[in-house]
Write an enzyme that holds these catalytic residues in place. Structure first.
Site, mmCIF file in Angstrom:
data_model
loop_
_atom_site.group_PDB
_atom_site.id
_atom_site.type_symbol
_atom_site.label_atom_id
_atom_site.label_comp_id
_atom_site.label_asym_id
_atom_site.label_seq_id
_atom_site.Cartn_x
_atom_site.Cartn_y
_atom_site.Cartn_z
ATOM 1 N N SER A 112 0.851 -1.189 0.000
ATOM 2 C CA SER A 112 0.000 0.000 0.000
ATOM 3 C C SER A 112 0.884 1.234 0.000
ATOM 4 C CB SER A 112 -0.879 -0.001 1.262
ATOM 5 O OG SER A 112 -1.539 1.232 1.452
ATOM 6 N N TYR A 134 -2.574 -1.054 10.466
ATOM 7 C CA TYR A 134 -2.472 -1.322 9.026
ATOM 8 C C TYR A 134 -1.121 -0.861 8.484
ATOM 9 C CZ TYR A 134 -3.978 -1.498 4.125
ATOM 10 O OH TYR A 134 -4.093 -1.789 2.781
#
Length: 273
Positions: free
Chosen positions: A131, A144
């Protein structure tokens, strides 16, 4: 015909990637962790498995079946994952561990199990879904962020260790992409964060909840899930995949800032996002 195993195909990026590759003549093994999603994938015409990446036996069974069917595995797209919102001091260690079980340990287990197969056949492509938050960090995304930073470390090391083989490791750094990711994040936030007793209650009430629960996606530079699917298609079409692919302008911009700005200046920018 090339084949690929994709995890996390119930919605969003995984499902769209499966559809795109199938349309372009690649044999897709599309997996999901819920029976109803597996049935949906069957109805769409996919070869499919019930595959929860936190269960090594599911991974073994899927790989064995692919080898039985095709005698090879050309590629794996480690796409399965979720986001756990909340300030780090509100994230219990067990909740952080759950985040890592899927995003990191599940990814590692599938990678570890497929590598002997690819070594034996002499080639293969492993695509790890990271990401933009594996490059930079944002507030209230600590669990995350940490999981994606871990993927970066695993992928970077694997590239070095596999440099003398024909097994490629590609990392996808996805920015804001339309998917069901936010819907799942809302559930995890409500389930695992004590918002009422948090030092960040005001910010949760005025910012985070509104953003997570909004029906509109006004995130700058947001792209459809096809943007990732097209990158995976390009990887399948080349003999020499790149080690890293940025998806969305946000990733390019923030990745550039990470390289050129001081930590203090970058922090000031990120605190406003």
């Amino acid at each position: 015909m090339q084949n690929i195993l994709i995890t996390g195909c119930s919605t969003g990026i995984g499902l769209q990637t499966a559809k795109t590759l199938k349309k372009n003549g690649i044999k897709v093994y599309a997996s999901a962790r819920k029976e109803e999603d597996v049935q949906m994938l069957k109805e769409l015409g996919f070869n499919t498995f019930l595959l929860d990446v936190t269960k090594p036996e599911h991974i073994s069974e899927a790989l064995e079946q692919i080898i039985k069917n095709d005698a090879k595995i050309d590629a794996v797209f480690n796409n399965a994952g979720f986001g756990q919102p909340g300030a780090l001091e509100d994230i219990k260690t067990d909740v952080l561990r759950e985040q890592f079980e899927t995003n990191v340990f599940g990814l590692h287990e599938l990678t570890r199990q497929v590598l002997p197969i690819m070594r034996k056949q002499g080639y293969g492509k492993i695509i790890q879904h990271s990401s933009v938050l594996g490059i930079i960090s944002l507030r209230f995304r600590g669990a995350y962020n940490a999981s994606k930073y871990a993927i970066e470390g695993l992928a970077d090391t694997l590239r070095l260790e596999l440099a003398n083989t024909k097994i490629s490791i590609s990392t996808i750094n996805t920015g804001p992409v339309t998917s069901k990711f936010r819907d799942n994040a809302v559930k995890k936030f409500q389930q695992n964060v004590d918002q009422e007793n948090s030092a960040y209650k005001k910010e949760y009430d005025t910012q985070l909840n509104a953003r997570l629960e909004s029906d509109k996606d006004n995130t700058p530079f947001n792209l459809p899930a096809t943007s990732v699917a097209d990158v995976i298609q390009n990887i399948m079409n080349t003999d020499n995949p790149k080690p890293r692919y940025y998806v969305t302008k946000a990733t390019y911009i923030l990745g550039f800032f990470k390289r050129i700005l001081s930590t203090s200046l970058l922090d000031k920018i990120l605190q406003k996002i």
